[in-house]
Design an enzyme around this catalytic site. Structure first.
Site, short mmCIF file in Angstrom:
data_model
loop_
_atom_site.label_atom_id
_atom_site.label_comp_id
_atom_site.label_asym_id
_atom_site.label_seq_id
_atom_site.Cartn_x
_atom_site.Cartn_y
_atom_site.Cartn_z
N GLY A 210 -64.54 25.70 -28.73
CA GLY A 210 -64.51 27.12 -28.35
C GLY A 210 -65.13 27.24 -26.98
O GLY A 210 -66.27 26.80 -26.77
N THR A 211 -64.38 27.80 -26.02
CA THR A 211 -64.90 27.85 -24.64
C THR A 211 -66.13 28.76 -24.57
O THR A 211 -66.35 29.60 -25.45
CB THR A 211 -63.83 28.39 -23.66
OG1 THR A 211 -63.54 29.76 -24.02
CG2 THR A 211 -62.55 27.57 -23.70
N ILE B 21 -56.80 15.95 -29.10
CA ILE B 21 -57.45 15.66 -30.39
C ILE B 21 -58.34 14.42 -30.27
O ILE B 21 -57.88 13.30 -30.00
CB ILE B 21 -56.40 15.49 -31.51
CG1 ILE B 21 -55.51 16.74 -31.57
CG2 ILE B 21 -57.08 15.22 -32.86
CD1 ILE B 21 -56.24 18.09 -31.67
N ALA C 108 -53.45 35.07 -39.00
CA ALA C 108 -54.64 34.30 -39.39
C ALA C 108 -54.68 34.01 -40.89
O ALA C 108 -55.23 33.01 -41.34
CB ALA C 108 -55.91 35.05 -38.98
N GLU D 127 -66.44 31.22 -22.76
CA GLU D 127 -65.99 32.63 -22.72
C GLU D 127 -65.77 33.14 -24.14
O GLU D 127 -66.14 34.27 -24.46
CB GLU D 127 -64.69 32.76 -21.91
CG GLU D 127 -64.84 32.48 -20.42
CD GLU D 127 -65.05 30.99 -20.11
OE1 GLU D 127 -64.47 30.14 -20.81
OE2 GLU D 127 -65.81 30.69 -19.17
N ARG E 133 -87.66 6.49 -5.29
CA ARG E 133 -86.82 6.60 -4.09
C ARG E 133 -87.60 7.29 -2.98
O ARG E 133 -88.21 8.34 -3.19
CB ARG E 133 -85.57 7.43 -4.45
CG ARG E 133 -84.62 7.65 -3.30
CD ARG E 133 -83.82 6.42 -3.00
NE ARG E 133 -82.83 6.65 -1.95
CZ ARG E 133 -82.14 5.68 -1.38
NH1 ARG E 133 -82.31 4.42 -1.75
NH2 ARG E 133 -81.27 5.96 -0.43
N GLU F 152 -70.05 22.97 -36.07
CA GLU F 152 -69.50 22.23 -34.93
C GLU F 152 -70.20 22.66 -33.64
O GLU F 152 -70.55 21.83 -32.80
CB GLU F 152 -67.98 22.48 -34.84
CG GLU F 152 -67.35 21.90 -33.60
CD GLU F 152 -65.81 21.91 -33.64
OE1 GLU F 152 -65.22 22.24 -34.68
OE2 GLU F 152 -65.21 21.57 -32.60
N ARG F 153 -70.42 23.96 -33.50
CA ARG F 153 -71.03 24.47 -32.26
C ARG F 153 -72.51 24.12 -32.18
O ARG F 153 -73.02 23.81 -31.11
CB ARG F 153 -70.79 25.99 -32.18
CG ARG F 153 -69.33 26.24 -31.92
CD ARG F 153 -68.87 27.66 -32.03
NE ARG F 153 -67.42 27.67 -31.79
CZ ARG F 153 -66.58 28.59 -32.22
NH1 ARG F 153 -67.01 29.62 -32.92
NH2 ARG F 153 -65.29 28.50 -31.95
N PRO G 289 -50.58 22.54 -27.59
CA PRO G 289 -50.28 22.67 -26.15
C PRO G 289 -50.18 24.13 -25.71
O PRO G 289 -50.54 24.48 -24.59
CB PRO G 289 -48.93 21.95 -26.01
CG PRO G 289 -48.89 20.98 -27.15
CD PRO G 289 -49.64 21.63 -28.27
C1 FAD Z 1 -61.97 16.21 -24.40
C2 FAD Z 1 -61.52 17.27 -25.35
C3 FAD Z 1 -61.61 17.04 -26.72
C4 FAD Z 1 -61.15 18.00 -27.62
N1 FAD Z 1 -61.16 17.71 -28.97
C5 FAD Z 1 -60.51 18.55 -29.83
C6 FAD Z 1 -60.31 18.19 -31.20
O1 FAD Z 1 -60.75 17.13 -31.66
N2 FAD Z 1 -59.61 19.05 -31.99
C7 FAD Z 1 -59.10 20.24 -31.53
O2 FAD Z 1 -58.47 20.95 -32.29
N3 FAD Z 1 -59.28 20.61 -30.23
C8 FAD Z 1 -59.96 19.78 -29.38
N4 FAD Z 1 -60.13 20.15 -28.05
C9 FAD Z 1 -59.54 21.39 -27.60
C10 FAD Z 1 -60.53 22.47 -27.20
O3 FAD Z 1 -61.18 22.99 -28.32
C11 FAD Z 1 -59.72 23.52 -26.42
O4 FAD Z 1 -59.40 22.94 -25.16
C12 FAD Z 1 -60.45 24.83 -26.24
O5 FAD Z 1 -60.61 25.50 -27.45
C13 FAD Z 1 -59.74 25.77 -25.26
O6 FAD Z 1 -58.38 25.90 -25.55
P1 FAD Z 1 -57.30 25.68 -24.38
O7 FAD Z 1 -57.60 24.39 -23.74
O8 FAD Z 1 -55.95 25.86 -24.96
O9 FAD Z 1 -57.60 26.82 -23.33
P2 FAD Z 1 -56.93 28.29 -23.33
O10 FAD Z 1 -57.06 28.88 -24.68
O11 FAD Z 1 -55.60 28.21 -22.70
O12 FAD Z 1 -57.94 29.05 -22.34
C14 FAD Z 1 -57.80 28.97 -20.92
C15 FAD Z 1 -58.92 29.80 -20.29
O13 FAD Z 1 -58.79 31.15 -20.70
C16 FAD Z 1 -60.01 31.61 -21.24
N5 FAD Z 1 -59.78 32.57 -22.31
C17 FAD Z 1 -58.95 32.48 -23.36
N6 FAD Z 1 -59.07 33.56 -24.13
C18 FAD Z 1 -60.00 34.37 -23.56
C19 FAD Z 1 -60.59 35.62 -23.88
N7 FAD Z 1 -60.24 36.29 -24.98
N8 FAD Z 1 -61.52 36.12 -23.04
C20 FAD Z 1 -61.90 35.45 -21.93
N9 FAD Z 1 -61.39 34.25 -21.58
C21 FAD Z 1 -60.46 33.72 -22.38
C22 FAD Z 1 -60.69 30.35 -21.80
O14 FAD Z 1 -62.09 30.55 -21.94
C23 FAD Z 1 -60.32 29.35 -20.72
O15 FAD Z 1 -61.23 29.48 -19.66
C24 FAD Z 1 -60.64 19.22 -27.15
C25 FAD Z 1 -60.59 19.47 -25.77
C26 FAD Z 1 -61.00 18.51 -24.88
C27 FAD Z 1 -60.86 18.79 -23.41
#
Ligand code: FAD
Length: 378
Positions: free
Chosen positions: A363-364, A156, A177, A366, A267, A241-242, A127
Site C-alpha cells: 500500500g503506497t 509478485i 469488493a 499516499e 573519513r 503486513e504494514r 498490471p
Molecule cells: C518490489 C515490489 C514487490 C511487490 N510485491 C508484491 C507482492 O508480493 N504481492 C502483491 O500483490 N503486490 C506486490 N507489489 C505491488 C505493490 O503493492 C503495488 O505496487 C502498490 O500497491 C501500488 O500499486 P501500483 O503499482 O499499481 O500503483 P498505482 O495504484 O497505479 O498508483 C500509482 C500512483 O498513484 C497513487 N494513487 C493511487 N490511488 C491514489 C489515491 N486514492 N490517492 C492518492 N494517490 C493515489 C499511488 O500512491 C501511486 O503514487 C510489489 C511491488 C514492488 C515494487
C-alpha cells in the site's frame, strides 16, 4: 525495551543463522538474483518459517508477534530483500494459511511451509493497478467442482520461485469488493506460468515476477476462506503486513546509520573527521533522533498487535512514517559517504536503492494517508 530473554535468545539464533549462511554469500545471492532453496530449508530447520503455525503442523506456534518482529529486524540488518522474500512467507502469507484454511489444506500445505520446501507468495497487484484492489480483473469462474482462473498479477515477491501462491480473483463481477475470493494456486497447474524475474532498481536478490493464468483449473479444495470474502480477508491481514514493513524499515535504516557513523569518524577532510564538522554532527543527531522516536512508535504498535489491539489506521501510520524516515536517513547516509556512497560496492548505496520501494509496496504512502485521513473524518 519490548523484548524479554526469550526474544533475545531467539535473536541470537537468527544472527547465528545469518552469520553462517547468509552474510558471507550476499554478493552471490545478488549476482544470482535470488535465494537458493537450501537457505529456505535451513531457515525452516531453525524454526524461523513457522512462527505463526501451530506445532501440530510443523510450526512453533509462538503466539507472540514479537518473534516475527525480531526476525524481521535481523533479516533487514543484513538484506532488505531477504526481509521481503522471507517476510512475505512467514509474516504475510502465514496468517492466510493458518486462519482461513480447511483441515485438509493445513495438512497439505503447512508442514512444507514450515520446512521451507513450499515457498509461498501472495498475488494481489495486477498490471492494471494495485492501489485500487477492489477493481482487480483476474477472474475465477465456477465449472463443476473447479474454478477456471484467467488473468495476471505483477510485482509478485517470490513470484518465480513460489510453489504456492495465494491469488485474489473476482468471483462475482457485479459485487466489486464483495466479489473477490482467494485461491491457492500451485506450481505445475496447467495454464499457470510466470515471467522472468523483473529488473528492479534495487533488491536485486529478491525474485519479483509476473504471474499469468490462462484457463487454470483450480479445484474447489484450493479455495482459501469463504467464496466472495477474499477482500475482507486481505483487509483484515494488511495491518500485519504494514507493521512488518515498518519494523524492517527502521531496523534497516538504524543499521546503515550505525555503519555510517563509524565511517564519518574515520573519513577525513580538511584535517579532521568529516563527522566532526558541525553540520554533519547536527545531521547525525537529527537522524539518530528520528530513528529512536520512530522506533518507539513502531514498538508500541508491535505490542498492540501482540495483544490484538493494533488498528488498521495505526498500522498505516507506522508504515508510511517508517518508510519515509528510512528513505530520508539513507539518503543522508549516502551524502555522508560522499562519492563512495554512490558506488554499488558500498552497502550504503545498495541500501538506499533497496529502501525506495518501501514507500510504494504494502500500500503506497499516499494510500496510507488516505486511510488515516478517512479516520479523521475527512
Ligand atoms: C518490489 C515490489 C514487490 C511487490 N510485491 C508484491 C507482492 O508480493 N504481492 C502483491 O500483490 N503486490 C506486490 N507489489 C505491488 C505493490 O503493492 C503495488 O505496487 C502498490 O500497491 C501500488 O500499486 P501500483 O503499482 O499499481 O500503483 P498505482 O495504484 O497505479 O498508483 C500509482 C500512483 O498513484 C497513487 N494513487 C493511487 N490511488 C491514489 C489515491 N486514492 N490517492 C492518492 N494517490 C493515489 C499511488 O500512491 C501511486 O503514487 C510489489 C511491488 C514492488 C515494487
Amino acid at each position: 525495551m519490548i523484548f524479554d530473554d526469550d526474544h533475545e535468545a531467539f535473536r541470537a539464533s537468527v544472527r547465528e543463522f545469518l552469520d553462517r549462511h547468509v552474510r558471507p554469500n550476499v554478493d552471490t545471492f545478488i549476482a544470482e538474483h535470488g535465494w537458493p532453496r537450501e537457505i529456505w530449508t535451513e531457515a525452516g530447520k531453525q524454526g524461523f518459517l513457522g512462527l505463526e503455525v501451530p506445532e501440530e503442523y510443523g510450526g512453533s506456534g509462538a503466539g507472540d508477534y514479537r518473534f516475527n518482529a525480531v526476525l524481521g529486524e535481523e533479516l533487514a540488518k543484513v538484506s532488505m530483500a531477504m526481509t521481503s522474500c522471507f517476510g512475505i512467507h512467514y509474516d504475510i502469507v502465514a496468517p492466510y494459511l493458518v486462519d482461513l484454511t480447511t483441515e485438509e489444506q493445513k495438512q497439505r500445505w503447512l508442514p512444507g511451509f514450515c520446512s521451507g520446501e513450499i515457498i509461498t507468495g501472495i498475488g494481489m497487484t495486477e498490471p492494471s493497478g494495485g492501489s485500487d484492489l477492489a477493481s482487480l480483473r483476474t477472474t475465477a469462474v465456477r465449472d463443476g467442482d473447479d474454478w477456471i482462473l484467467d488473468g495476471s498479477k505483477t510485482f509478485i515477491t517470490n513470484g518465480a520461485s513460489a510453489d504456492l501462491v495465494v491469488v485474489a480473483a473476482r468471483t462475482s463481477p457485479e459485487k466489486k469488493a464483495k466479489g473477490i475470493t482467494l485461491f491457492g494456486v500451485e506450481a505445475g497447474m496447467p495454464g499457470f506460468t510466470r515471467g522472468k524475474p523483473l529488473d528492479k532498481v534495487g533488491q536485486t536478490e529478491s525474485d519479483t515476477a509476473e504471474l499469468f493464468f490462462e484457463g487454470v483449473r483450480v479445484p474447489a479444495a484450493n479455495v482459501i476462506g469463504e467464496v466472495d470474502r477474499g477482500f475482507i480477508a486481505m483487509m483484515e491481514r494488511l495491518p500485519q503486513e504494514r507493521l512488518g514493513a515498518a519494523v524492517s524499515n527502521i531496523a534497516h535504516a538504524a543499521q546503515i546509520l550505525a555503519e555510517t557513523l563509524e565511517y564519518v569518524k574515520e573519513r577525513r577532510a580538511f584535517g579532521q573527521a568529516v563527522g566532526s564538522f558541525q553540520h554533519n554532527k547536527f545531521l547525525a543527531a537529527e537522524l539518530v533522533t528520528r530513528i529512536e522516536v520512530s522506533q518507539a512508535y513502531v514498538d508500541q504498535c508491535v505490542m498492540a498487535h501482540k495483544d490484538g489491539r493494533l488498528t488498521a489506521v495505526d498500522a498505516a501510520k507506522a508504515k508510511w512514517w517508517a518508510a519515509e524516515v528510512q528513505n530520508d536517513v539513507l539518503d543522508a547516509c549516502v551524502q555522508l559517504y560522499g562519492g563512495y556512497g554512490y558506488m554499488n560496492e558500498y552497502r550504503v548505496a545498495r541500501a538506499w536503492r533497496d529502501a525506495r520501494v518501501t514507500k510504494i509496496w504494502a500500500g503506497t504512502n499516499e494510500i496510507m494517508k488516505e486511510l488515516i485521513g478517512r479516520d479523521l473524518g475527512l
